[in-house]
Design a protein around this motif. Sequence first.
Motif, short mmCIF file in Angstrom:
data_model
loop_
_atom_site.label_atom_id
_atom_site.label_comp_id
_atom_site.label_asym_id
_atom_site.label_seq_id
_atom_site.Cartn_x
_atom_site.Cartn_y
_atom_site.Cartn_z
N MET A 267 104.84 -23.83 -37.94
CA MET A 267 103.17 -23.82 -37.99
C MET A 267 102.70 -25.13 -37.36
O MET A 267 103.54 -26.10 -37.14
N GLY A 270 97.88 -26.12 -39.50
CA GLY A 270 97.63 -25.01 -40.56
C GLY A 270 97.75 -23.57 -40.34
O GLY A 270 97.39 -22.89 -40.89
N CYS A 271 98.10 -23.36 -38.90
CA CYS A 271 98.40 -21.88 -38.43
C CYS A 271 99.79 -21.82 -38.22
O CYS A 271 100.57 -22.33 -37.67
N LEU A 272 100.18 -20.29 -38.42
CA LEU A 272 101.60 -19.95 -38.22
C LEU A 272 101.72 -19.77 -36.76
O LEU A 272 101.04 -19.19 -36.07
N GLN A 273 102.93 -20.55 -36.51
CA GLN A 273 103.35 -20.20 -34.95
C GLN A 273 104.52 -19.29 -34.81
O GLN A 273 104.67 -18.76 -33.60
#
Length: 351
Positions: A267, A270-273
């Motif tokens: 991530m 705060g965002c899923l990679q």
Amino acid sequence: MLLDATRNMLPEQAPVLQALRILDQAQAKIALVVNAQGKLSGCVVDGDVRRGLLHGHSLETPVSQIMHRQPYVLPAHSSRQKILHAMQVLEIKQVPLVTPEGLVTGIAVHDLLLGLQHGERPNHVVVMAGGKGKRLLPITQDLPKPMVQLGGKPILEWILLRLRHYGFREFSFAINYLGHVIEDYFGDGTAFGCRIRYVREKDFLGTAGALSLLPPGDTHPLVVTNGDILSGIDFGHLVDFHAAGGRSATVCARAHRVEVPYGVIEMHAGCLQGIVEKPVYDNLISAGIYVLSPQVLARIPKDQVLDMPDLLRSLINAHHAIGVFVLEEEWVDVGRHDDLERARRNFTDPG
């Protein structure tokens, strides 16, 4: 056994006569030809010289014109068993060992390798045997961890026999917790074909601090091993590797694989990679076996707690060369109950 390759080296423009002198005088009957960068570019043995002379070359001919341009070499970390196997298959008596960059670290000689287990080595061995072994309670309630039985003998005896097999005869056991049990069993070492003295810690000094209690005067590299390590390592090859590289210290390392049984989140902000499913991580871990050059002992403060990683970090900070000797052989750290049970199930005589 490895020989220092320095005496066997000559530049590409050197005359054939210089190669002949090396073949006549050096213990390893091979001349190593190196380029301007010091990398191996060829080798010369007696047969190469004879063929060169028969083809009209003279003793003043540059050695590069008669050398074998694709010599058989092995990696610098090759085990004794691997070297001997290659020598047997190829029917050769000496092999240069080189780094991936082509730099020669030493020459393996057939007869010396075969005789290694019979010759006595001058190197002193220190076995760190003073720990409390808390993770092996209640077994270690009345028994020091190195004296825990495995295959009918204490772990420490297996370590001693392994080292003695490779010609080591001078030992110091660093003892503290229930040290008298170790002393009563091993005595002065006469019954085991070696000489044992004891370094008695008044307080626990860590995994390197006890080295400050050794008497001065050693001029040969010192082997240091933890008292709960069983390995199939060729200790003779380890010491030769250390000496050939001109290092201040050598650390034995062991491959260790960690498998994560879950999907690992990647991530950012705060965002899923991404998600990596059940990743596997391969690392090298310290195997608890070291070789130290004599000058290193002067850096260890007297009667102070010092762990081996801290000593090695101080050497790195002082720009000392530290080698890494990667173990391919069997290795067991008998530190916990599950380790001990696994060792007892799979144990083979390390001698």
